[in-house]
Enzyme design. Structure first.
Site, PDB file in Angstrom:
ATOM      1  N   LYS A   1       0.827  -1.212   0.000  1.00 54.29           N
ATOM      2  CA  LYS A   1       0.000   0.000   0.000  1.00 54.29           C
ATOM      3  C   LYS A   1       0.858   1.259   0.000  1.00 54.29           C
ATOM      4  O   LYS A   1       0.506   2.257  -0.625  1.00 54.29           O
ATOM      5  CB  LYS A   1      -0.970  -0.001   1.187  1.00 54.29           C
ATOM      6  CG  LYS A   1      -2.070  -1.038   1.009  1.00 54.29           C
ATOM      7  CD  LYS A   1      -3.299  -0.716   1.831  1.00 54.29           C
ATOM      8  CE  LYS A   1      -4.408  -1.714   1.520  1.00 54.29           C
ATOM      9  NZ  LYS A   1      -5.554  -1.608   2.399  1.00 54.29           N
TER      10      LYS A   1
ATOM     11  N   LYS B   1     -10.113  -4.394  -5.616  1.00 57.34           N
ATOM     12  CA  LYS B   1     -10.830  -3.262  -6.186  1.00 57.34           C
ATOM     13  C   LYS B   1      -9.879  -2.274  -6.849  1.00 57.34           C
ATOM     14  O   LYS B   1     -10.254  -1.548  -7.760  1.00 57.34           O
ATOM     15  CB  LYS B   1     -11.578  -2.560  -5.049  1.00 57.34           C
ATOM     16  CG  LYS B   1     -12.891  -2.014  -5.454  1.00 57.34           C
ATOM     17  CD  LYS B   1     -13.439  -1.130  -4.371  1.00 57.34           C
ATOM     18  CE  LYS B   1     -13.534   0.284  -4.856  1.00 57.34           C
ATOM     19  NZ  LYS B   1     -14.177   1.177  -3.909  1.00 57.34           N
TER      20      LYS B   1
ATOM     21  N   LYS C   1      -3.647 -10.550  -6.910  1.00 52.48           N
ATOM     22  CA  LYS C   1      -4.914 -10.982  -6.305  1.00 52.48           C
ATOM     23  C   LYS C   1      -6.047 -10.078  -6.794  1.00 52.48           C
ATOM     24  O   LYS C   1      -5.806  -8.900  -7.115  1.00 52.48           O
ATOM     25  CB  LYS C   1      -4.819 -10.992  -4.778  1.00 52.48           C
ATOM     26  CG  LYS C   1      -4.792  -9.630  -4.149  1.00 52.48           C
ATOM     27  CD  LYS C   1      -5.007  -9.682  -2.637  1.00 52.48           C
ATOM     28  CE  LYS C   1      -4.997  -8.254  -2.097  1.00 52.48           C
ATOM     29  NZ  LYS C   1      -5.122  -8.108  -0.677  1.00 52.48           N
TER      30      LYS C   1
HETATM   31  P1  AMP Z   1     -10.937  -6.497   2.578  1.00 52.99           P
HETATM   32  O1  AMP Z   1     -11.838  -6.117   1.460  1.00 52.99           O
HETATM   33  O2  AMP Z   1      -9.501  -6.204   2.299  1.00 52.99           O
HETATM   34  O3  AMP Z   1     -11.418  -5.976   3.886  1.00 52.99           O
HETATM   35  O4  AMP Z   1     -11.007  -8.072   2.674  1.00 52.99           O
HETATM   36  C1  AMP Z   1     -12.072  -8.777   3.265  1.00 52.99           C
HETATM   37  C2  AMP Z   1     -11.810 -10.254   3.258  1.00 52.99           C
HETATM   38  O5  AMP Z   1     -11.715 -10.737   1.917  1.00 52.99           O
HETATM   39  C3  AMP Z   1     -10.484 -10.657   3.926  1.00 52.99           C
HETATM   40  O6  AMP Z   1     -10.683 -11.842   4.693  1.00 52.99           O
HETATM   41  C4  AMP Z   1      -9.563 -10.912   2.775  1.00 52.99           C
HETATM   42  O7  AMP Z   1      -8.548 -11.856   3.088  1.00 52.99           O
HETATM   43  C5  AMP Z   1     -10.518 -11.477   1.729  1.00 52.99           C
HETATM   44  N1  AMP Z   1     -10.035 -11.227   0.354  1.00 52.99           N
HETATM   45  C6  AMP Z   1      -9.751 -10.031  -0.209  1.00 52.99           C
HETATM   46  N2  AMP Z   1      -9.344 -10.190  -1.491  1.00 52.99           N
HETATM   47  C7  AMP Z   1      -9.366 -11.520  -1.737  1.00 52.99           C
HETATM   48  C8  AMP Z   1      -9.066 -12.324  -2.888  1.00 52.99           C
HETATM   49  N3  AMP Z   1      -8.661 -11.784  -4.033  1.00 52.99           N
HETATM   50  N4  AMP Z   1      -9.219 -13.661  -2.786  1.00 52.99           N
HETATM   51  C9  AMP Z   1      -9.646 -14.223  -1.632  1.00 52.99           C
HETATM   52  N5  AMP Z   1      -9.953 -13.530  -0.515  1.00 52.99           N
HETATM   53  C10 AMP Z   1      -9.811 -12.200  -0.560  1.00 52.99           C
END
Ligand code: AMP
Ligand code: TRP
Length: 333
Positions: free
Chosen positions: A118, A203, A200
């Site tokens: 980040k 967004k 990965k």
């Molecule tokens: P966040 O949107 O960063 O708060 O992520 C929310 C949850 O989604 C967390 O448990 C992340 O580990 C999971 N996550 C985010 N991106 C991915 C991805 N590309 N594949 C699998 N899990 C994800």
């Protein structure tokens, strides 16, 4: 009668305006399954304080947070089976963060993968919150005496960091915290970007790189159609040599609930185009009821308000009790 103490399952998601199928398959889908397990007490929350570490629009923030709650309810969290609350409504998260900050070596934070990524992305907007993000996350988890944290693979390092902090606190001040374990799914823990299978799904890589949980059918068809594929034309699961198609097969496998071998067999002798066409329909069929549920929730703000108020009260009770323990041990009271 002996009442069995339930294990605490705890996890959260940032309100960023869009939940994608990576978030769903890596995290929320598993939360919705865990809440049915009678051995677990499940608590899920929306991490608005964490979302402030990246540039965001304050005038829309309340709506974004509310929408994240709707998304999670529509995606299967059931307030009859789990607790749902908003992070900033429980001030103990910030309070415990400060105390844990004083136990955290600066170097350890600077070495965290998410921070480095980040910091690279944001360059001119690297604030201290981005650096201490994992300490707030540790405070979240430890406040609730969490046993298990169901998350995607990208959060593994933060959970490990949380365990280290818990050990350190307990060794220095006396036993208060549990050492939580990450629960990472066997498949779906890291869904990759549709435009670059080396990254990965996120967004931040543009709308064509992800499928949002509430994208229209047309958008889903288009994004799958233009998703990058590997050279050759065989629909075969081989993440090393065919990362793009393997990612799409994983998505098919999880949404259709069919074994990968069976999917490979079905598309043997067919090309990517046939496979992609069906994949889009598999995703659309799966997501349809979620979209309908969301529409119903949108018409029912009182229900949502109620869910959040009940969640807040339950979370507050636990957070207050833990914080009293922490303050006693650290000499603050
Ligand atoms: P966040 O949107 O960063 O708060 O992520 C929310 C949850 O989604 C967390 O448990 C992340 O580990 C999971 N996550 C985010 N991106 C991915 C991805 N590309 N594949 C699998 N899990 C994800
Ligand atoms: N950092 C997590 C993410 O980006 C979100 C999060 C914050 C979290 N606090 C948490 C997840 C506590 C699990 C437990 O996905």
């Amino acid at each position: 009668m002996v009442t069995k103490v339930k294990k605490i399952v705890f996890s959260g998601i940032q309100p960023t305006g869009t939940i994608h199928i990576g978030n769903y398959l890596g995290a929320i889908k598993n939360w919705a399954e865990l809440q049915n397990n009678p051995d677990y007490d499940c608590i899920f929350f929306v991490v608005d304080l964490h979302a402030m570490t990246v540039p965001y629009d304050a005038s829309n923030f309340q709506a974004t947070i509310y929408n994240a709650v709707l998304d999670n309810l529509a995606a299967g969290l059931d307030p009859k089976k789990c607790t749902i609350f908003i992070q900033s409504q429980i001030k103990e998260h910030s309070e415990l963060t400060w105390i844990l900050d004083t136990l955290t070596p600066l170097g350890e934070l600077q070495r965290m993968t998410q921070f480095k990524e980040k910091a690279e992305e944001q360059k001119s907007e690297v604030n201290a919150g981005l650096l201490t993000y994992p300490v707030l996350q540790a405070a979240d988890i430890l406040l609730y005496k969490t046993d298990f944290v169901p998350v995607g693979k990208d959060q593994e390092q933060h959970i490990e960091f949380t365990r280290t902090l818990a050990r350190k606190f307990n060794a220095r001040f006396g036993e208060v915290f549990k050492e939580p374990a990450a629960l990472i799914p066997k498949a779906g823990a890291k869904i990759m970007s549709l435009t670059d299978p080396a990254k990965k799904m996120s967004k931040s890589h543009g709308p064509e790189s992800y499928i949002a949980l509430f994208d229209s059918d047309e958008m889903i068809r288009r994004k799958i159609k233009i998703a990058v594929t590997d050279s050759g034309k065989e629909v075969r699961y081989d993440p090393k040599n065919k990362p793009a198609i393997s990612n799409l097969i994983t998505i098919y496998h999880l949404f259709a609930d069919q074994p990968i071998k069976e999917i490979e067999k079905r598309y043997a002798g067919k090309g990517y185009a046939d496979f992609k066409k069906d994949l889009a329909e598999v995703i659309i069929d799966y997501l349809k009821p979620l979209r309908q549920k969301r529409e119903r929730l949108e018409k029912n703000p009182d229900y949502v308000k109620n869910v959040l108020e009940e969640g807040r009260q339950k979370a507050q009770k636990i957070a207050t009790a833990t914080m009293i323990e922490v303050k006693k041990k650290t000499g603050l009271i």
